[in-house]
Design a protein around this motif. Structure first.
Motif, PDB file in Angstrom:
ATOM      1  N   GLN A   8      72.868  64.158  69.999  1.00 27.07           N
ATOM      2  CA  GLN A   8      71.732  65.040  69.736  1.00 27.07           C
ATOM      3  C   GLN A   8      70.421  64.373  70.145  1.00 27.07           C
ATOM      4  N   ARG A   9      70.280  63.082  69.815  1.00 24.41           N
ATOM      5  CA  ARG A   9      69.065  62.371  70.205  1.00 24.41           C
ATOM      6  C   ARG A   9      68.956  62.274  71.724  1.00 24.41           C
ATOM      7  N   LEU A  10      70.105  61.999  72.363  1.00 25.01           N
ATOM      8  CA  LEU A  10      70.083  61.895  73.820  1.00 25.01           C
ATOM      9  C   LEU A  10      69.711  63.227  74.442  1.00 25.01           C
ATOM     10  N   LEU A  11      70.245  64.313  73.882  1.00 25.27           N
ATOM     11  CA  LEU A  11      69.903  65.632  74.408  1.00 25.27           C
ATOM     12  C   LEU A  11      68.422  65.923  74.216  1.00 25.27           C
ATOM     13  N   ALA A  12      67.886  65.536  73.043  1.00 28.51           N
ATOM     14  CA  ALA A  12      66.458  65.750  72.819  1.00 28.51           C
ATOM     15  C   ALA A  12      65.626  64.930  73.804  1.00 28.51           C
ATOM     16  N   ASP A  13      66.073  63.683  74.045  1.00 19.71           N
ATOM     17  CA  ASP A  13      65.358  62.864  75.028  1.00 19.71           C
ATOM     18  C   ASP A  13      65.458  63.467  76.426  1.00 19.71           C
ATOM     19  N   ASP A  14      66.663  63.961  76.765  1.00 23.45           N
ATOM     20  CA  ASP A  14      66.834  64.606  78.070  1.00 23.45           C
ATOM     21  C   ASP A  14      65.927  65.820  78.195  1.00 23.45           C
ATOM     22  N   ALA A  15      65.890  66.615  77.132  1.00 26.90           N
ATOM     23  CA  ALA A  15      65.062  67.824  77.188  1.00 26.90           C
ATOM     24  C   ALA A  15      63.586  67.458  77.339  1.00 26.90           C
ATOM     25  N   ALA A  16      63.124  66.456  76.553  1.00 31.70           N
ATOM     26  CA  ALA A  16      61.725  66.060  76.650  1.00 31.70           C
ATOM     27  C   ALA A  16      61.394  65.510  78.030  1.00 31.70           C
ATOM     28  N   HIS A  17      62.355  64.736  78.579  1.00 34.53           N
ATOM     29  CA  HIS A  17      62.104  64.128  79.885  1.00 34.53           C
ATOM     30  C   HIS A  17      62.129  65.163  81.008  1.00 34.53           C
ATOM     31  N   GLU A  18      63.133  66.035  80.974  1.00 39.05           N
ATOM     32  CA  GLU A  18      63.316  66.975  82.079  1.00 39.05           C
ATOM     33  C   GLU A  18      62.333  68.137  82.023  1.00 39.05           C
ATOM     34  N   LEU A  19      61.905  68.506  80.823  1.00 38.03           N
ATOM     35  CA  LEU A  19      60.978  69.633  80.727  1.00 38.03           C
ATOM     36  C   LEU A  19      59.524  69.204  80.911  1.00 38.03           C
ATOM     37  N   ARG A  20      59.253  67.916  80.750  1.00 38.79           N
ATOM     38  CA  ARG A  20      57.860  67.473  80.827  1.00 38.79           C
ATOM     39  C   ARG A  20      57.249  67.743  82.200  1.00 38.79           C
ATOM     40  N   THR A  21      57.946  67.362  83.278  1.00 36.81           N
ATOM     41  CA  THR A  21      57.379  67.503  84.628  1.00 36.81           C
ATOM     42  C   THR A  21      57.164  68.957  85.032  1.00 36.81           C
ATOM     43  N   PRO A  22      58.197  69.836  84.942  1.00 36.54           N
ATOM     44  CA  PRO A  22      57.943  71.219  85.354  1.00 36.54           C
ATOM     45  C   PRO A  22      56.932  71.927  84.464  1.00 36.54           C
ATOM     46  N   LEU A  23      56.953  71.631  83.149  1.00 36.02           N
ATOM     47  CA  LEU A  23      55.982  72.277  82.269  1.00 36.02           C
ATOM     48  C   LEU A  23      54.561  71.801  82.587  1.00 36.02           C
ATOM     49  N   THR A  24      54.404  70.501  82.862  1.00 36.90           N
ATOM     50  CA  THR A  24      53.066  69.987  83.197  1.00 36.90           C
ATOM     51  C   THR A  24      52.545  70.604  84.491  1.00 36.90           C
ATOM     52  N   SER A  25      53.416  70.622  85.484  1.00 38.19           N
ATOM     53  CA  SER A  25      53.001  71.202  86.769  1.00 38.19           C
ATOM     54  C   SER A  25      52.681  72.683  86.620  1.00 38.19           C
ATOM     55  N   LEU A  26      53.532  73.394  85.867  1.00 35.73           N
ATOM     56  CA  LEU A  26      53.300  74.817  85.679  1.00 35.73           C
ATOM     57  C   LEU A  26      52.011  75.051  84.891  1.00 35.73           C
ATOM     58  N   ARG A  27      51.767  74.229  83.879  1.00 34.54           N
ATOM     59  CA  ARG A  27      50.553  74.392  83.080  1.00 34.54           C
ATOM     60  C   ARG A  27      49.300  74.124  83.910  1.00 34.54           C
ATOM     61  N   LEU A  28      49.335  73.092  84.747  1.00 32.78           N
ATOM     62  CA  LEU A  28      48.170  72.776  85.577  1.00 32.78           C
ATOM     63  C   LEU A  28      47.849  73.896  86.563  1.00 32.78           C
ATOM     64  N   ASN A  29      48.868  74.434  87.199  1.00 30.13           N
ATOM     65  CA  ASN A  29      48.641  75.512  88.153  1.00 30.13           C
ATOM     66  C   ASN A  29      48.106  76.766  87.468  1.00 30.13           C
ATOM     67  N   ILE A  30      48.672  77.076  86.286  1.00 28.65           N
ATOM     68  CA  ILE A  30      48.200  78.267  85.567  1.00 28.65           C
ATOM     69  C   ILE A  30      46.774  78.047  85.075  1.00 28.65           C
ATOM     70  N   GLU A  31      46.465  76.839  84.588  1.00 31.38           N
ATOM     71  CA  GLU A  31      45.092  76.569  84.148  1.00 31.38           C
ATOM     72  C   GLU A  31      44.099  76.663  85.305  1.00 31.38           C
TER      73      GLU A  31
END
Length: 480
Positions: free
Chosen positions: A254-277
């Motif tokens: 569960q911890r590994l999955l949470a780490d994977d989710a945080a790691h893998e979602l950080r880049t696309p969410l950041t890029s998507l947020r910057l473009n939308i902003e």
């Protein structure tokens, strides 16, 4: 108002295992002691009865010689030397002849008269002086007023030998009292023994309980229980250890999955947020149409679309990993070729620039598994191959049967996988250095290995004849 039985039942239901075991042990010892005491008393009474009968037969034998010689009407019986023993002659008409000065005031029974006139054999009777014959034929109780009378036929009548029950009744009563005291002592000892047995038997359970309480308080799942014995307790300790290990593995996953989710979602969410902003700021300033030329706006919108697709892919892959082995999809026998064809059809729409060449076995390839999971694994293999295949290089998808196993090969024309990356290519979120700039989450091949493992197969990485990567999946063939 609750009944006493209900209160006892409630107390028993909520009492500790130690108390229950103590009570059960003490009760068992007490009941066993009481049963043994009753049996011993019955045996003693029977032996007393048998001893009296043998004594009366011996005493009667000496008197029979006199009455057989002189006749019952004329014979004179000597006085008995034993104070507890009495003798008399019984004539067929009911007349009783006793030794001089030693009459016995016992009633004459009808059965005794039948012996005197020769119609019945010798017999023993319990006779009460005051109450008459004891019809219950209780051979095991004697008191001062009860006599055991032996009547035996002789010449012209019968001889009756009687012995009072004072001595034997006192012996039986004393023995019964001793047995009763012994039962009480055994019951008291049973309580002590019960506590000792409970303490000894439940000592391993106490250790298990203490460990379980400590784990629940500290949440430390690494603490294992020492297996110090075999049998049921040892099996229970090992089962708890296995459960703790499974819980620890689940928590780590569960911890590994949470780490994977945080790691893998950080880049696309950041890029998507910057473009939308950026779009929001330009729109608020009213310069959305003038700040960006049409080509830049088109590229920005294309980037947003790619980022949304990438985010959707990462979420889908994380969801597949989170489900793990608890998927509700039923297991059935399926034709693996159907799942491969379906995956190829979906992959062609996802990677339209890559030519997927399909080579299937001429016969069905039955495997036991979950159809959707198998199709997902094949699709991930095709996505990985399509990502690495250069333009003009097809991806070959081959399915056949070798040595009782279904073999699926996905052969791409890419640069292949470096030897240093082969051991970790199926790890979660692992991406080779050459794949850093390519789309993807690094979870696709991890999902492939999990699906293949849960289906009892194996997945391996090789280098194809074209120099690219060759991923081979082997699954056991099901019975047709």
């Amino acid at each position: 108002m609750t009944s006493p039985l209900t209160r006892v039942r409630d107390w028993w239901r909520w009492s500790s295992l130690r108390t229950r075991l103590s009570v059960m042990t003490a009760t068992g010892i007490a009941v066993g002691s009481f049963a043994a005491s009753v049996f011993a008393w019955q045996v003693l009474a029977y032996e007393l009865r048998h001893s009296i009968e043998e004594q009366l037969r011996g005493d009667a034998a000496a008197l029979l010689a006199v009455t057989d010689r002189d006749g019952a009407a004329a014979a004179t019986l000597p006085s008995a030397s034993d104070a507890g023993l009495s003798a008399r002659i019984l004539l067929p008409d009911g007349t009783v002849r006793s030794p001089v000065g030693l009459p016995i005031a016992l009633p004459v029974t009808a059965d005794a008269l039948r012996v005197a006139d020769g119609r019945a054999a010798g017999r023993f009777d319990l006779v009460e002086v005051d109450d008459g014959i004891d019809d219950d034929d209780n051979y095991f109780a004697y008191d001062d007023d009860v006599y055991l009378v032996y009547t035996v036929h002789t010449n012209g009548g019968a001889i009756q030998i009687a012995r009072d029950g004072q001595f034997y009744g006192r012996a039986a009563s004393s023995f019964a009292l001793f047995l009763l005291l012994d039962a009480v002592v055994c019951a008291g000892s049973g309580v002590i023994v019960g506590r000792m047995v409970a303490r000894t038997v439940l000592a391993p359970v106490d250790r298990l309980t203490a460990t379980a309480v400590r784990v629940a308080r500290t949440h430390n799942l690494d603490e294992a229980i020492a297996v110090r014995s075999g049998g049921e307790i040892g099996q229970l300790a090992q089962a708890i250890n296995d459960m703790l290990a499974a819980l620890d593995a689940a928590r780590r996953s569960q911890r590994l999955l949470a780490d994977d989710a945080a790691h893998e979602l950080r880049t696309p969410l950041t890029s998507l947020r910057l473009n939308i902003e950026l779009l929001i700021r330009l729109d608020r300033r009213g310069t959305l149409q003038t700040a960006l030329d049409p080509a830049a706006r088109a590229k920005l919108l294309d980037d947003l679309g790619v980022q949304v697709v990438e985010l959707s892919t990462v979420v889908a892959e994380l969801t597949d990993l989170a489900r793990g082995d608890v998927a509700t999809e039923p297991t059935e026998v399926v034709n693996l070729a159907d799942q491969v064809v379906a995956a190829v059809t979906r992959a062609r729409s996802r990677v339209p620039d890559v030519d997927l060449v399909l080579d299937l076995a001429p016969v069905p390839v039955p495997v036991t598994g979950r159809p959707a999971a198998l199709q997902r694994a094949v699709l991930n293999l095709l996505d990985n191959a399509g990502k690495w295949s250069p333009p003009g290089q097809p991806v070959y998808v081959r399915l056949g049967v070798e040595g009782g196993a279904a073999v699926l090969e996905v052969d791409d024309g890419g640069p292949g996988i470096d030897a240093v990356d082969v051991p970790r290519v199926f790890d979660r979120s692992y991406r080779a250095d050459a794949a850093r700039d390519l789309p993807g989450s690094g979870l696709g091949l991890s999902i492939v290995r999990r699906v293949v493992d849960t289906h009892g197969g194996e997945v391996t990485v090789h280098r194809s004849d074209r120099g690219g990567a060759l991923l081979r999946v082997r699954l056991p063939v099901a019975s047709r």
